[in-house]
Scaffold this active site. Sequence first.
Site, mmCIF file in Angstrom:
data_model
loop_
_atom_site.group_PDB
_atom_site.id
_atom_site.type_symbol
_atom_site.label_atom_id
_atom_site.label_comp_id
_atom_site.label_asym_id
_atom_site.label_seq_id
_atom_site.Cartn_x
_atom_site.Cartn_y
_atom_site.Cartn_z
ATOM 1 N N TYR A 200 -13.479 -3.032 11.444
ATOM 2 C CA TYR A 200 -12.152 -2.421 11.347
ATOM 3 C C TYR A 200 -11.370 -2.645 12.645
ATOM 4 O O TYR A 200 -10.199 -3.041 12.613
ATOM 5 C CB TYR A 200 -12.280 -0.930 11.057
ATOM 6 C CG TYR A 200 -10.966 -0.183 11.058
ATOM 7 C CD1 TYR A 200 -10.051 -0.343 10.016
ATOM 8 C CD2 TYR A 200 -10.636 0.674 12.104
ATOM 9 C CE1 TYR A 200 -8.834 0.337 10.014
ATOM 10 C CE2 TYR A 200 -9.425 1.360 12.111
ATOM 11 C CZ TYR A 200 -8.524 1.192 11.065
ATOM 12 O OH TYR A 200 -7.327 1.859 11.075
ATOM 13 N N SER B 100 -3.486 0.008 14.812
ATOM 14 C CA SER B 100 -4.187 1.252 15.133
ATOM 15 C C SER B 100 -4.580 1.274 16.600
ATOM 16 O O SER B 100 -4.713 0.227 17.239
ATOM 17 C CB SER B 100 -5.448 1.392 14.268
ATOM 18 O OG SER B 100 -6.267 2.455 14.716
ATOM 19 N N GLY C 136 0.803 -1.218 0.000
ATOM 20 C CA GLY C 136 0.000 0.000 0.000
ATOM 21 C C GLY C 136 0.833 1.264 0.000
ATOM 22 O O GLY C 136 0.513 2.243 0.677
ATOM 23 N N ALA C 137 1.895 1.260 -0.788
ATOM 24 C CA ALA C 137 2.846 2.375 -0.760
ATOM 25 C C ALA C 137 2.530 3.468 -1.768
ATOM 26 O O ALA C 137 3.338 4.375 -1.969
ATOM 27 C CB ALA C 137 4.263 1.846 -1.003
ATOM 28 N N ASN C 138 1.376 3.410 -2.404
ATOM 29 C CA ASN C 138 1.069 4.398 -3.437
ATOM 30 C C ASN C 138 0.425 5.661 -2.879
ATOM 31 O O ASN C 138 0.241 6.647 -3.593
ATOM 32 C CB ASN C 138 0.137 3.793 -4.496
ATOM 33 C CG ASN C 138 -1.198 3.372 -3.909
ATOM 34 O OD1 ASN C 138 -1.239 2.407 -3.154
ATOM 35 N ND2 ASN C 138 -2.274 4.069 -4.244
ATOM 36 N N THR C 139 0.091 5.657 -1.576
ATOM 37 C CA THR C 139 -0.579 6.820 -1.011
ATOM 38 C C THR C 139 -0.336 6.892 0.490
ATOM 39 O O THR C 139 0.147 5.935 1.101
ATOM 40 C CB THR C 139 -2.104 6.761 -1.274
ATOM 41 O OG1 THR C 139 -2.726 7.978 -0.867
ATOM 42 C CG2 THR C 139 -2.741 5.606 -0.514
ATOM 43 N N GLY C 140 -0.660 8.034 1.089
ATOM 44 C CA GLY C 140 -0.635 8.188 2.541
ATOM 45 C C GLY C 140 0.686 7.878 3.202
ATOM 46 O O GLY C 140 1.759 8.176 2.674
ATOM 47 N N ILE C 141 0.607 7.224 4.368
ATOM 48 C CA ILE C 141 1.820 6.972 5.132
ATOM 49 C C ILE C 141 2.713 5.945 4.438
ATOM 50 O O ILE C 141 3.928 5.945 4.633
ATOM 51 C CB ILE C 141 1.508 6.527 6.576
ATOM 52 C CG1 ILE C 141 0.784 5.186 6.610
ATOM 53 C CG2 ILE C 141 0.683 7.576 7.300
ATOM 54 C CD1 ILE C 141 0.583 4.661 8.025
ATOM 55 N N GLY C 142 2.132 5.082 3.623
ATOM 56 C CA GLY C 142 2.947 4.116 2.887
ATOM 57 C C GLY C 142 3.889 4.806 1.908
ATOM 58 O O GLY C 142 5.069 4.472 1.811
#
Length: 318
Positions: free
Chosen positions: A202, A177, A48-54
Amino acid sequence: MFLLLIIAGLGVVTLLVILFAPQIRKYAAGGVCKSTTRLDGKTVLITGANTGIGKETALDLAMRGARVIMACRDLEKGEEAAASIRASYPEARVEVRELDLADTCSIRAFAQKFLREVNQLHILINNAGVMMCPYTKTVDGFEMHIGVNHLGHFLLTSLLIGLLKRSAPARIVVVSSLAHNFGWIRFHDLHSQGSYNSGLAYCQSKLANVLFTRELASRLKGTNVTVNSVHPGTVNSDLTRHSTLMTILFTVFSVFLKTPREGAQTSIYCAIAEELHSISGKHFSDCTPAFVAPQGRSAETARRLWDVSCELLGIEWD
């Protein structure tokens, strides 16, 4: 009169927020990874490195000299993120590979190709996740939260653990989380078929992350491979896209939230900090040890979840 009081109160609150915005932002930013560790010659895999903290984690570790492999469900968005990282740091060694954590066939195909083409893996960051999405199932029939956030990463880690051991010292970082505090593993209805609440689903998946970290750390003793979980903080990212209310609240109160770069600091810290070289099975937030809910400290629940996960995925993991 009552309406005027409400308006006046909101005006005062708004004024205070504006006046103290710098102090609020400093507090909201949280801890910062101060390590100067270089990662030249090291290989990192981030889901999931395409956005946000990734994406921010990928940028930071690439700037430290690592070869960063960005595992993304959407290749187009992944390539855009990689281009953005190269624009910020032209020397970045980043590459994008397709991985859909909601499909075990995709996970197995990814791992098979990865093991064929990559001969070392020093850092695995299980970062990708979904949050408060409508009731949907993965390709394999798992409820989406538990399927992606826990089972997908469980399978991926099992397929790559041999390479991590051969590359030791190595580290695994599991992004969980604070929401794990409100989660319970519903073994009688793990996939929420009896009843479904997106928030509780979640929370259950984030608790599963903490329990997975605990049990995996126990099983990795003596291998020089460590695993720790992290709470990144409340980050202003697109993770709330499935909830209109959360999106509105995050927009209105953005000054109180972390930016993706700030949210990435604890993941980075657990991946590189020298003082954590032998620390495993712990939970961190703001680059310091964090509280774990009692249900996240249960060795019995962790072992049971491990066994159930293996059964659901059709794997054996000693």
